[in-house]
Write a protein that holds these residues in place. Structure first.
Motif, PDB file in Angstrom:
ATOM      1  N   GLY A 151     -40.799  30.716 -51.377  1.00 12.17           N
ATOM      2  CA  GLY A 151     -39.696  29.863 -51.781  1.00 12.17           C
ATOM      3  C   GLY A 151     -40.073  28.404 -51.897  1.00 12.17           C
ATOM      4  O   GLY A 151     -39.417  27.654 -52.602  1.00 12.17           O
ATOM      5  N   SER A 152     -41.105  27.977 -51.214  1.00 10.38           N
ATOM      6  CA  SER A 152     -41.515  26.584 -51.377  1.00 10.38           C
ATOM      7  C   SER A 152     -41.976  26.372 -52.803  1.00 10.38           C
ATOM      8  O   SER A 152     -42.318  27.313 -53.508  1.00 10.38           O
ATOM      9  N   ARG A 153     -42.014  25.113 -53.214  1.00 11.76           N
ATOM     10  CA  ARG A 153     -42.411  24.808 -54.579  1.00 11.76           C
ATOM     11  C   ARG A 153     -43.853  25.227 -54.830  1.00 11.76           C
ATOM     12  O   ARG A 153     -44.240  25.573 -55.903  1.00 11.76           O
ATOM     13  N   GLY A 154     -44.671  25.152 -53.798  1.00 17.51           N
ATOM     14  CA  GLY A 154     -46.102  25.440 -53.919  1.00 17.51           C
ATOM     15  C   GLY A 154     -46.684  25.249 -52.540  1.00 17.51           C
ATOM     16  O   GLY A 154     -46.073  25.655 -51.552  1.00 17.51           O
ATOM     17  N   LEU A 155     -47.833  24.635 -52.454  1.00 19.34           N
ATOM     18  CA  LEU A 155     -48.398  24.356 -51.143  1.00 19.34           C
ATOM     19  C   LEU A 155     -47.647  23.194 -50.505  1.00 19.34           C
ATOM     20  O   LEU A 155     -47.358  22.203 -51.153  1.00 19.34           O
ATOM     21  N   ARG A 156     -47.338  23.341 -49.207  1.00 18.54           N
ATOM     22  CA  ARG A 156     -46.704  22.236 -48.514  1.00 18.54           C
ATOM     23  C   ARG A 156     -47.801  21.307 -47.988  1.00 18.54           C
ATOM     24  O   ARG A 156     -48.959  21.720 -47.882  1.00 18.54           O
ATOM     25  N   PRO A 157     -47.438  20.067 -47.636  1.00  9.83           N
ATOM     26  CA  PRO A 157     -48.458  19.140 -47.123  1.00  9.83           C
ATOM     27  C   PRO A 157     -49.249  19.726 -45.956  1.00  9.83           C
ATOM     28  O   PRO A 157     -50.469  19.553 -45.877  1.00  9.83           O
ATOM     29  N   LEU A 158     -48.542  20.459 -45.076  1.00 12.81           N
ATOM     30  CA  LEU A 158     -49.241  21.065 -43.944  1.00 12.81           C
ATOM     31  C   LEU A 158     -50.251  22.102 -44.432  1.00 12.81           C
ATOM     32  O   LEU A 158     -51.385  22.165 -43.951  1.00 12.81           O
ATOM     33  N   ASP A 159     -49.839  22.923 -45.424  1.00 14.01           N
ATOM     34  CA  ASP A 159     -50.739  23.948 -45.956  1.00 14.01           C
ATOM     35  C   ASP A 159     -52.013  23.314 -46.491  1.00 14.01           C
ATOM     36  O   ASP A 159     -53.117  23.797 -46.245  1.00 14.01           O
ATOM     37  N   VAL A 160     -51.846  22.226 -47.249  1.00 14.32           N
ATOM     38  CA  VAL A 160     -53.018  21.591 -47.862  1.00 14.32           C
ATOM     39  C   VAL A 160     -53.993  21.131 -46.781  1.00 14.32           C
ATOM     40  O   VAL A 160     -55.189  21.411 -46.841  1.00 14.32           O
ATOM     41  N   GLU A 161     -53.479  20.443 -45.781  1.00 14.18           N
ATOM     42  CA  GLU A 161     -54.333  19.934 -44.706  1.00 14.18           C
ATOM     43  C   GLU A 161     -55.092  21.054 -44.016  1.00 14.18           C
ATOM     44  O   GLU A 161     -56.298  20.986 -43.799  1.00 14.18           O
ATOM     45  N   VAL A 162     -54.345  22.100 -43.659  1.00 13.73           N
ATOM     46  CA  VAL A 162     -54.959  23.171 -42.875  1.00 13.73           C
ATOM     47  C   VAL A 162     -55.946  23.975 -43.714  1.00 13.73           C
ATOM     48  O   VAL A 162     -57.038  24.292 -43.267  1.00 13.73           O
ATOM     49  N   LEU A 163     -55.549  24.291 -44.949  1.00 13.55           N
ATOM     50  CA  LEU A 163     -56.432  25.110 -45.790  1.00 13.55           C
ATOM     51  C   LEU A 163     -57.750  24.402 -46.064  1.00 13.55           C
ATOM     52  O   LEU A 163     -58.815  25.017 -46.060  1.00 13.55           O
ATOM     53  N   LYS A 164     -57.680  23.089 -46.286  1.00 12.88           N
ATOM     54  CA  LYS A 164     -58.914  22.344 -46.535  1.00 12.88           C
ATOM     55  C   LYS A 164     -59.891  22.543 -45.389  1.00 12.88           C
ATOM     56  O   LYS A 164     -61.083  22.754 -45.601  1.00 12.88           O
TER      57      LYS A 164
END
Lengths: 337, 419
Positions: A151-164
């Motif tokens: 449901g989120s638009r895409g990656l959330r800021p938290l997702d980006v940080e953690v995935l990196k």
């Protein structure tokens, strides 16, 4: 296990190596370690229990109002031995309760990254020992299931940080559990969006493209990469659908069969993780992530030793320098985490 | 019949002989309000993608919120929380409604959401402040009311207890607005899971003392309303889905819903979700109560707190009857008393000053005396000395020359004196 009957005297027989390896595997068994990263209530425990068709982990979500909300991410590994057709696997599932659950989630990924690096460090330590064990118990994390929010638009800021950070130390497989809240069109849009963002942020998820792949492998890998992130539904319940037992979920408006390909990507995820890419996951962990870690660690040790030598040469400060013998490897990497 | 204000025993129950017609009063009120039109301000709070816009558009069957626009991956996510509002004039059966929906994009989307509630609370309070300022104006004929009548809070369907951000938000706001928590994306939970989830949510809410809006029946309600209210109460918090699209059912009818490979969930089917109940409570039965509660309870509490904190003291004198003559008399007396007080003060000050001056003068007088005395004694001593010398001088010089018979008193020029 018998050599293929071949009357030609030129038959050498080294093709039986595959069977020899199989026998060894049967005897020894192997380790497989998976870490689950995602907020509470995303469906982590249910999915893992569905993949391995057994109740391996309990959900660590908050069950009563009196329970206190966790203030940090905890690491809770659970090891079990599963056996199938004589093949034994020591399966370790590492849950991360508390991840992303607080109001302020700054740094909630630190314990996770630290744990993964610690396992690399432990392996390195045992490898560097003068007297090595014949078989080192492999606790390195072979796969990380990262749970995205439907449901989120895409990656959330938290997702980006953690995935990196996660993709630098382990194989990351992004999944959308509880994808039964998205219609087929919504899923397509979401997946496309996620793929775009992964490319934009230069986040490399597993499977990685490799030149070694043959034509077959490349096709398989590209079809897998199309599916990423896997939109899955998990279930520990067996429900009765017109007489047949089905692992799924029953709603007032329909019944979800998690093994139905039109309902969810569950089958694809399971086959991918266990039936086709299991050994690859283990190998890539060893060859890519572990080697990266090892290189940077040994380089650090070398630099430190060079510094020590220089200090000793210039005279006198060596006494205050901490000992940096190989067994201390975990201590060095502490500063890296 | 004499009815003394405040004397309850004086009110008598009388039976009328025929139809008088004041029972038509509610209709008059109704007609007047219909003419004037209503306004209703709703706020939606929840993380991005949880279904806020869709639900609002579904509730009012009109596209209040436009479709989300696709942003490129390089677009910066919102920092913090934005508070934006959208108004629409809608009409149904001759009744005009000015609907305002306040959106809160960015809530819960950042890594650090500790203060996500703050901009929202500030917005709510600034609306109260605006109303308070208008109330205190001299000309109050045109007061525009944009206070928030209800906040719909979207809870993620995790199946576990409330998250930290949910609890924090509700605790901060429940005394300022009518809180209506709902379970969003209800199609993700089975009936059994939903039951357990709702129980967990209510347990959490009660544990933390959070007050949410609940329909209550009082003794004046008819039995139908009472049972309706009880039904609504049993479903709180509502588990809803929203949809702006029409889908075709197997029997050919078109309904608003969501189509899945395993079936169709219908928005307006009470067995599928609680949308009907939410709409009923929010629009059909309890809209007036929400507005009332905002005006009479929440706003008043805010106003009281605010005025007390500004240092106003409750002055009960203003409640006495106003009589101009008495007022004048009182004022005169007050004035006189003030004058007297001032006089007394001034006299006191005067006295004090006089005393001070006196004591100062006395001191200097004494000083002068002392000095005078000193000087005198010095003079006397000198004179005595001189006399002494004179006698000695006279005694030593026997042959008296006519010249020396002259008194030499005080004439120091004589060469014999002064040795």
């Amino acid at each position: 296990m018998s050599a293929p009957a071949n009357d030609s005297q030129d038959y050498v027989g080294f093709d039986t190596i595959t069977q020899q390896m199989e026998r060894k595997f049967l005897k020894r068994g192997f380790n497989f370690n998976v870490i689950l990263v995602g907020e509470s209530g995303m469906g982590k425990s249910t999915l893992v229990n569905s993949i391995f068709s057994s109740h391996l982990v309990d959900s660590q979500g908050r069950r009563t109002a009196q329970e206190v909300i966790r203030k940090t991410t905890e690491i809770s590994p659970v090891t079990q031995t599963l056996e199938e057709n004589g093949v034994r696997v020591r399966l370790t599932i590492i849950d991360t309760p508390g991840f992303g659950d607080q109001c302020n989630n700054e740094g909630c990924w630190v314990p996770v990254i630290k744990y993964i690096k610690d396992q690399h460090a432990a392996y390195l330590e045992r490898e560097l020992k003068p007297q090595r064990d014949r078989v080192i118990n492999d606790t390195r994390v072979h796969a990380c299931l990262y749970f995205l929010n439907p449901g989120s638009r895409g990656l959330r800021p938290l997702d980006v940080e953690v995935l990196k950070r996660l993709t630098e130390v382990t194989n990351v497989i992004p999944v959308i559990a509880k994808s039964d809240s998205m219609t087929v069109e919504e899923r397509t849009v979401f997946k496309r969006r996620i793929k775009e963002e992964l490319v934009f942020h230069r986040i490399a998820v597993y499977p990685y493209p490799s030149e070694e792949d043959g034509e077959e492998d490349r096709l398989l890998n590209s079809s897998i990469r199309d599916l990423v992130p896997f939109a899955v539904v998990g279930s520990e319940e067996i429900i009765d659908v017109n007489g047949t037992p089905v692992r799924g979920r029953r709603h007032g408006w329909g019944v979800i069969n998690i093994f139905d390909e039109t309902h969810s990507d569950f089958v694809h995820l399971r086959n991918f993780m266990l039936r086709t890419h299991l050994s690859d996951l283990i190998e890539v962990t060893s060859q890519r992530h572990y080697e990266q870690f090892r290189t940077s660690q040994l380089r650090q040790i070398k630099e430190l030793r060079a510094q020590q030598a220089a200090a000793a040469a210039s005279g006198g400060i060596m006494a205050s320098m901490p000992q940096q013998a190989p067994p201390q490897v975990p201590a060095i990497h502490q500063s890296m985490a | 019949m004499k009815a003394n204000a405040g004397n309850a025993a004086g009110i008598q129950k009388k039976k009328m002989q025929g139809y008088v017609g004041f029972s038509n009063y509610p209709n008059q009120v109704h007609r007047r309000s219909v003419k004037r039109g209503f306004n209703f301000t709703l706020m939606v709070v929840g993380e991005s993608g949880i279904g806020k816009s869709t639900l609002i558009n579904t509730l009012f069957d009109t596209k209040i919120f436009p479709d989300r626009e696709e942003m490129p991956p390089s677009a910066e996510p919102i920092k913090g929380v934005d508070v934006t509002s959208m108004s629409a004039d809608i009409q149904e059966n001759g009744v005009k409604l000015r609907l305002t929906v306040v959106d809160t994009p960015g809530f819960g989307d950042s890594i650090n959401n500790e203060d996500a509630w703050q901009p929202i609370l500030e917005n709510i309070e600034s609306r109260f402040d605006a109303y308070l300022a208008q109330e205190n104006r001299v000309n109050r004929s045109k007061i525009s009311d944009n206070r928030i009548d209800a906040v719909i809070y979207f809870i993620k369907p995790t199946g576990h207890c409330l998250r930290a951000i949910d609890i924090e938000f509700m605790k901060r706001l429940h005394t300022k607005v009518n809180l209506i928590p709902i379970v969003a994306k209800a199609d993700t939970l089975t009936a059994r899971e939903l039951e357990l989830f709702k129980a967990k949510i209510m347990a959490d809410i009660n544990y933390h003392g959070i007050q949410i809006f609940k329909p209550v029946s009082d003794e004046f309600d008819d039995p139908e309303t009472v049972s309706d209210n009880r039904e609504i109460l049993s479903k709180i918090p509502f588990a809803v889905i929203g949809s702006e699209k029409l889908v075709e059912r197997p029997d050919g009818t078109m309904v608003r819903g969501r189509r899945y490979p395993w079936g169709i969930i219908e928005v307006e089917n009470e067995e599928h979700n609680d949308f009907i109940k939410l709409r009923q409570m929010l629009l059909r039965s309890h809209m007036e109560e929400l507005k009332d509660s905002t005006d009479m309870v929440l706003y008043e509490n805010y106003r009281t707190q605010k005025l007390l904190s500004m240092g106003h003291v409750q002055d009960n004198n203003v409640f006495r009857e106003f009589n101009p003559l008495v007022q004048l008399e009182e004022e005169r007396r007050a004035h006189e008393a003030k004058m007297q007080k001032m006089e007394a003060e001034m006299t006191a000050v005067f006295q004090q000053k006089v005393q001070e001056k006196e004591s100062k003068l006395k001191l200097s007088e004494e000083e002068l005396y002392a000095r005078h005395k000193e000087m005198k004694t010095v003079l006397e001593k000198q004179r005595a000395e001189l006399d002494d010398k004179k006698k000695r001088a006279e005694a030593s010089v026997r042959p008296i020359t006519p010249m020396e018979q002259h008194p030499t008193k005080g004439k120091k020029k004589n060469i014999f004196s002064g040795f």
